[in-house]
Design a protein around this motif. Structure first.
Motif, mmCIF file in Angstrom:
data_model
loop_
_atom_site.group_PDB
_atom_site.id
_atom_site.type_symbol
_atom_site.label_atom_id
_atom_site.label_comp_id
_atom_site.label_asym_id
_atom_site.label_seq_id
_atom_site.Cartn_x
_atom_site.Cartn_y
_atom_site.Cartn_z
ATOM 1 N N CYS A 336 4.504 3.242 7.535
ATOM 2 C CA CYS A 336 5.472 4.267 7.116
ATOM 3 C C CYS A 336 5.261 4.595 5.636
ATOM 4 O O CYS A 336 5.140 3.696 4.806
ATOM 5 C CB CYS A 336 6.898 3.767 7.344
ATOM 6 N N CYS A 338 7.449 6.207 3.729
ATOM 7 C CA CYS A 338 8.731 6.518 3.069
ATOM 8 C C CYS A 338 8.895 5.679 1.805
ATOM 9 O O CYS A 338 8.263 4.637 1.656
ATOM 10 C CB CYS A 338 9.905 6.305 4.032
ATOM 11 N N CYS A 341 9.682 1.873 2.437
ATOM 12 C CA CYS A 341 8.578 1.029 2.913
ATOM 13 C C CYS A 341 7.401 1.028 1.937
ATOM 14 O O CYS A 341 6.851 -0.021 1.627
ATOM 15 C CB CYS A 341 8.091 1.507 4.285
ATOM 16 N N HIS A 369 14.728 5.872 5.360
ATOM 17 C CA HIS A 369 13.596 5.524 6.233
ATOM 18 C C HIS A 369 13.630 6.340 7.535
ATOM 19 O O HIS A 369 12.633 6.945 7.929
ATOM 20 C CB HIS A 369 13.589 4.021 6.554
HETATM 21 ZN ZN LIG Z 1 9.899 3.640 5.960
#
Ligand SMILES: [Zn+2]
Length: 403
Positions: A336, A338, A341, A369
Motif C-alpha cells: 500500500c 498510503c 503504510c 488507509h
Molecule cells: Zn495503507
C-alpha cells in the motif's frame, strides 16, 4: 461535461473524464462520502493524501442540521469542507425513505416503504412512517423524536430538494426521486417509477443554478420498468444519470440482483452521459459495476468500516481489533502506498493499541488507509482498462480475495 476517453472492447467498461468547475474526475472513480460536509475522522488536509477525486455530501443531513437560517448563510460545501475538488450532493430522498423504513422496521430489516392507501391523501403522518404523495414526501424525523412522541414532521419535494442543493452549492446535484425497495410489487414499483419521472421533470424545471444535474433511473427489480426508466430519464436534458434503487443486503438485495438491473438499464442509456451507481461500493461490486459500464460509485464502506477497525488490503479485509494484531510489527499492507503504510509506517500493533484505548487518531489513520486503498483500486482499474487487460485484472483480483 463528460468526455469518453476509451471503450473496452470486451465489456461495457469505459474510461472517461468528468469536468467540473472544481476540477476533473478521471473515471471509473470512487466518490467518497462526506455526509455532513466532512469526511468522518479526517482533517481537511488529510483528503489530498488519500488521492480522493470527488466527495458526495448528504443533502438531508445538512438540511436538517443547518435549518433554514443556517442554509441561507451557508458558505457552500467547498468552503465548509476546505476542499477545492469536485463535490456532489444527493437529493435527500434516499435518507427520507431509508430512515423512515429503518425506524418502522428496525435497521437491517426488510423495509416496507409506503402505505399505498395513503398515497394521495394529505393526512397527518403516522408515527415512523414515510408517506408519499404526488407532490412530495412527508416524514416523521426520528432525530427529533423521543419515547412515544413523534418527531417533527418533515416535508421534502423536488423543488425544495433543488433549492437546498443550490444553497449547498456542490458541482453536481441529483434530481429528487423515490427509491424503490426490492420488496415492492410491480404495481407499486411502477407507480414509484412514474412519480420519479414526474419529479425528474420538476427538478429540471426548478433548478436555476449552473450546477450540473443527474437524473435518477428507478424501476426496481423489473426488466421492462428498468428499460422504460432508462429511456425516459436518458432522454431528458440531464448532464448525467444516477442509477438508483435500494441496493445492498440490508434492503433484501444482492450483488447478483444489482448486476441484472444494470444489464437491464445501461444499454438503454445515452453513451455520452456519465453514469453514477448510488450507494454501492464493495470490491466485487466495483469490478462488476465498471464492467457493466458504471463511471462513478459512492458508498460508506471505506470510511464507516475504518471507524469499525476494518481495514482493506489487496488480500481482503482485516479486523485490526483482533488479538493477533496486538503483537504484529508489520504495517497494514506492504503493497500500500498510503501515507500510513508507506510514509509513517504505522505498525499493526500500534494501530491495534490506539483502537483499544479509543484514541481518535486510530479512526483517522484507518480512514486515510481505506480511502486511499479504494481510490488506488479504481486507479489500477483505469490502468487495466487502458492497457486492455481489465478482464484478467478482475479475475486475478477477485480470485485472490476469494481464497
Ligand atoms: Zn495503507
Amino acid at each position: 461535461m463528460f468526455e469518453l476517453v476509451h471503450k473496452d472492447t470486451r465489456s461495457r467498461a469505459r474510461i472517461g473524464r468528468i469536468t467540473t468547475p472544481h476540477g476533473v474526475i478521471e473515471t471509473p472513480s470512487y466518490v467518497i462520502v462526506g455526509t455532513d460536509a466532512a469526511v468522518r475522522c479526517l482533517e481537511p488536509e488529510d483528503i489530498p493524501k488519500t488521492n480522493t477525486q470527488a466527495i458526495i455530501a448528504n443533502t438531508y443531513h445538512l438540511w436538517r442540521s443547518l435549518g433554514d437560517e443556517g442554509l441561507a448563510n451557508f458558505p457552500g460545501v467547498h468552503k465548509e469542507m476546505q476542499w477545492n475538488g469536485p463535490i456532489m450532493t444527493d437529493s435527500g430522498g434516499f435518507q427520507v425513505f431509508s430512515m423512515g423504513a429503518s425506524r418502522e422496521h428496525g435497521v437491517g430489516k426488510k423495509p416496507q416503504i409506503a402505505d399505498r392507501k395513503s398515497l394521495i391523501a394529505d393526512e397527518p403522518v403516522e408515527k415512523g412512517v414515510v408517506r408519499v404523495t404526488e407532490s412530495g414526501v412527508y416524514f416523521d424525523d426520528p432525530s427529533t423524536s423521543s419515547g412515544n412522541n413523534n418527531g417533527e414532521e418533515v416535508y421534502l419535494d423536488a423543488e425544495l430538494s433543488m433549492k437546498i442543493q443550490e444553497q449547498l452549492d456542490a458541482d453536481i446535484v441529483f434530481a429528487f426521486d423515490e427509491p424503490s425497495s426490492p420488496l415492492h410489487d410491480k404495481e407499486y414499483t411502477r407507480d414509484a417509477m412514474e412519480r420519479t419521472h414526474r419529479w425528474a421533470v420538476r427538478s429540471l424545471e426548478a433548478k436555476t443554478s449552473l450546477q450540473k444535474i443527474y437524473g435518477i433511473v428507478q424501476g426496481g427489480t423489473f426488466e421492462d420498468l428498468r428499460k422504460e426508466s432508462a429511456e425516459y430519464i436518458g432522454a431528458l436534458p440531464f448532464d448525467g444519470i444516477g442509477i438508483g434503487g435500494s441496493f445492498g443486503s440490508s434492503f433484501g438485495s444482492s450483488t447478483e440482483n444489482t448486476l441484472k438491473e444494470l444489464e437491464w438499464t445501461i444499454p438503454f442509456l445515452p453513451e455520452r452521459k456519465p453514469r453514477h451507481l448510488l450507494g454501492m461500493g464493495k470490491i466485487a461490486d466495483l469490478f462488476y459495476g465498471v464492467e457493466a459500464g458504471i463511471d462513478t460509485f459512492d458508498c460508506v464502506i471505506p470510511t464507516r468500516e475504518a471507524r469499525h477497525k476494518s481495514l482493506w488490503t489487496s488480500r481482503g479485509r482485516m479486523d485490526i481489533g483482533k488479538g493477533v494484531h496486538g503483537t504484529d510489527g508489520g504495517v497494514i499492507a506492504e503493497d500500500c502506498g498510503c501515507p500510513v503504510c508507506a510514509d509513517l509506517r504505522v505498525e499493526r500493533r500500534e494501530l491495534h493499541q490506539m483502537f483499544k484505548i479509543k484514541n481518535p487518531e486510530a479512526g483517522r489513520l484507518a480512514t486515510i488507509h481505506n480511502v486511499y486503498f479504494f481510490n488506488d483500486l479504481m486507479s489500477q482499474m483505469r490502468d487495466a482498462l487502458r492497457e486492455g487487460r481489465f478482464g484478467e485484472f478482475k479475475g486475478e483480483y477477485l480470485g485472490r480475495l476469494a481464497k
